[in-house]
Design a protein around this motif. Structure first.
Motif, PDB file in Angstrom:
ATOM      1  N   ALA A  33       0.833  -1.206   0.000  1.00 57.77           N
ATOM      2  CA  ALA A  33       0.000   0.000   0.000  1.00 57.77           C
ATOM      3  C   ALA A  33       0.864   1.250   0.000  1.00 57.77           C
ATOM      4  N   GLY A  34       0.311   2.310  -0.548  1.00 61.60           N
ATOM      5  CA  GLY A  34       1.008   3.583  -0.539  1.00 61.60           C
ATOM      6  C   GLY A  34       0.841   4.297   0.792  1.00 61.60           C
ATOM      7  N   GLY A  35       1.757   5.171   1.117  1.00 64.28           N
ATOM      8  CA  GLY A  35       1.690   5.916   2.370  1.00 64.28           C
ATOM      9  C   GLY A  35       0.838   7.162   2.243  1.00 64.28           C
ATOM     10  N   ASP A  36       0.402   7.690   3.382  1.00 66.47           N
ATOM     11  CA  ASP A  36      -0.401   8.911   3.425  1.00 66.47           C
ATOM     12  C   ASP A  36       0.484  10.138   3.289  1.00 66.47           C
ATOM     13  N   ILE A  37      -0.127  11.249   2.853  1.00 65.82           N
ATOM     14  CA  ILE A  37       0.535  12.555   2.787  1.00 65.82           C
ATOM     15  C   ILE A  37      -0.265  13.525   3.636  1.00 65.82           C
ATOM     16  N   THR A  38       0.401  14.192   4.578  1.00 65.41           N
ATOM     17  CA  THR A  38      -0.253  15.178   5.437  1.00 65.41           C
ATOM     18  C   THR A  38       0.500  16.501   5.338  1.00 65.41           C
ATOM     19  N   VAL A  39      -0.234  17.570   5.036  1.00 68.43           N
ATOM     20  CA  VAL A  39       0.348  18.912   4.971  1.00 68.43           C
ATOM     21  C   VAL A  39      -0.450  19.814   5.898  1.00 68.43           C
ATOM     22  N   GLN A  40       0.230  20.441   6.838  1.00 66.13           N
ATOM     23  CA  GLN A  40      -0.421  21.329   7.794  1.00 66.13           C
ATOM     24  C   GLN A  40       0.364  22.636   7.843  1.00 66.13           C
ATOM     25  N   ALA A  41      -0.317  23.773   7.528  1.00 57.99           N
ATOM     26  CA  ALA A  41       0.360  25.062   7.464  1.00 57.99           C
ATOM     27  C   ALA A  41      -0.664  26.179   7.578  1.00 57.99           C
ATOM     28  N   SER A  42      -0.188  27.405   7.763  1.00 57.74           N
ATOM     29  CA  SER A  42      -1.093  28.548   7.730  1.00 57.74           C
ATOM     30  C   SER A  42      -1.654  28.745   6.333  1.00 57.74           C
ATOM     31  N   ASN A  43      -0.769  28.631   5.320  1.00 62.03           N
ATOM     32  CA  ASN A  43      -1.184  28.789   3.928  1.00 62.03           C
ATOM     33  C   ASN A  43      -0.481  27.755   3.064  1.00 62.03           C
ATOM     34  N   GLY A  85      -2.551   5.841  -0.838  1.00 61.44           N
ATOM     35  CA  GLY A  85      -2.608   6.539   0.435  1.00 61.44           C
ATOM     36  C   GLY A  85      -3.622   7.667   0.417  1.00 61.44           C
ATOM     37  N   THR A  86      -3.898   8.208   1.598  1.00 60.90           N
ATOM     38  CA  THR A  86      -4.822   9.325   1.749  1.00 60.90           C
ATOM     39  C   THR A  86      -4.040  10.630   1.825  1.00 60.90           C
ATOM     40  N   ILE A  87      -4.623  11.704   1.272  1.00 59.22           N
ATOM     41  CA  ILE A  87      -4.013  13.032   1.324  1.00 59.22           C
ATOM     42  C   ILE A  87      -4.811  13.896   2.288  1.00 59.22           C
TER      43      ILE A  87
END
Length: 416
Positions: free
Chosen positions: A237-247, A267-269
């Motif tokens: 399975a592919g891994g998830d991608i998580t991006v957390q930022a103000s912009n 994976g989930t984005i």
């Protein structure tokens, strides 16, 4: 300053420790807990002209670097794990207080060729630039069964241009995770942060946390897009991608992608912004050609603004859902699309106001759920390019003075 031009320093499965200091202080004798905290100022370190620091062996060792500024120019730091032993838990440990530059094909790697797990790469720097075909990350090549190490980067700002930060496995082991903590993260010129599973092992996760902004833009001369990529081409399975930022901003062909060409699910984005997510000619996509497509979850505190962009989820089994929540959701010549043959393929939009141009599309193979004040018939229109004369907006006496070139006055007076 500590310099190495074309030299080699090797310690098979051992430890290499380099420090540069620019003031008086004491170095701890215990190298397993090496610190330079007692020094008021740290010095510069430069590796150039094919210099090599190598702690590879049957069970890779550790390379430790402490200093102020660090330049790695066309040079290499390696702690490869070979044979049947695990590598050191941290294969490469870099902590510099100033700028760190990795350029001109330089590499920082903890690769694996056997059954043992490769070491992690841990980097802390005041600011960091990776450019010009340089590579940071561990890879496990075909035939290896060990997991790759993780990559953890902590810095004030990270700039990646025509270079890669990656984890990759070609065997049965899993690819390591990538964790980046920074004030700003910028990818340009085809730069990629990726985790790939090319064999039976699973892909690692990519997590980017920025206190300010994440900006992904453009492509290289060969058309390779800048972006974040989770790829699974085997049965894992592919891994998830998580991006957390103000912009978060995508421009000029930038991509955030989680795809699976093999039997494993994509994976989930996850994209979470305190303020805005803007995409101008950008793409956010999950796709699985033989399995379930990953979900896409996008939340923004203020705006989600898409211009000539796409957010889509494709799969043949399940999942592949899109959820977007924001105060304002704007689509201009853009598309939200799910295409899932099995269960899933739902699109859920939650916004105070949803505006879409007539050229935009929202198409769900599953359930379409829009919870917003909206008019999909074309409520978004460009403003006129013609400017209105200031005189036309003024009362007649003021307008006359304006046309005559005279100076007017404005008097404020309290109420009677």
């Amino acid at each position: 300053m500590c310099r190495s031009g074309g030299g080699k320093l090797q310690a098979s499965s051992g430890q290499i420790t380099i420090a540069s200091v620019a003031s008086a202080g004491e170095v701890q004798v215990n190298i397993t807990d090496f610190t330079v905290d007692t020094f008021e100022r740290l010095g510069a370190i430069k590796l150039s002209d094919l210099a090599l620091l190598d702690a590879s062996g049957n069970g890779g060792g550790t390379v430790v670097i402490r200093g102020g500024n660090l330049l790695i120019d066309n040079s290499f730091i390696s702690a490869t794990t070979q044979g049947n032993r695990n590598g050191a838990s941290i294969g490469i440990d870099i902590h510099v207080t100033g700028d760190m530059v990795v350029t001109n094909g330089a590499s920082i790697t903890t690769d694996g060729f056997g059954v043992g797990r490769g070491g992690d790469i841990r980097i802390t720097a005041g600011s960091m630039e990776v450019s010009n075909n340089s590579v940071i990350g561990p890879r496990a090549f075909f035939g290896s069964t060990g997991d790759t190490g993780d990559v953890e980067i902590t810095t004030g700002s990270l700039q990646v241009d025509s270079a890669s930060i990656l984890t990759e496995t070609g065997g049965s082991g899993s690819a390591g995770d990538i964790v980046i903590k920074a004030g700003q993260v910028t990818l340009t010129g085809g730069a990629q942060i990726s985790s790939s599973a090319l064999g039976t092992g699973s892909g690692g996760t990519i997590t980017i946390t920025a206190t300010d902004s994440v900006t992904i833009a453009g492509h290289d001369s060969e058309g390779r897009s800048s972006g974040l990529f989770s790829n699974a081409e085997g049965s894992g399975a592919g891994g998830d991608i998580t991006v957390q930022a103000s912009n978060v901003q995508l421009t000029d062909g930038a991509v955030i992608s989680a795809t699976s060409a093999g039997e494993g699910n994509a994976g989930t984005i996850f994209i979470m912004t305190e303020e805005t997510f803007r995409s101008d000619h950008g793409l956010v996509t999950t796709e699985a050609r033989q399995a379930g497509g990953g979900n896409i979850q996008l939340t923004a505190g203020s705006f989600v603004d898409l211009l000539d962009s796409q957010i889509n989820a494709i799969g043949i089994a399940s999942e592949g859902n899109i959820m977007i929540a924001s105060k304002f959701l704007i689509l201009e010549d853009s598309e939200l699309l799910t295409n899932v043959l099995g269960s899933g393929g739902n699109i859920r939009l939650v916004a105070d106001l949803f505006l879409a141009s007539s050229e935009s599309r929202v198409v769900a193979s599953g359930v379409l759920d829009i919870q917003a004040v909206t008019n999909l018939s074309g409520t978004l229109a460009p403003l006129s390019q013609a400017f209105v004369s200031a005189g036309a907006l003024l009362r007649e006496p003021c307008a006359v003075r304006l046309r005559g070139g005279q100076t007017s006055s404005l008097v404020f007076r309290g109420r009677e």
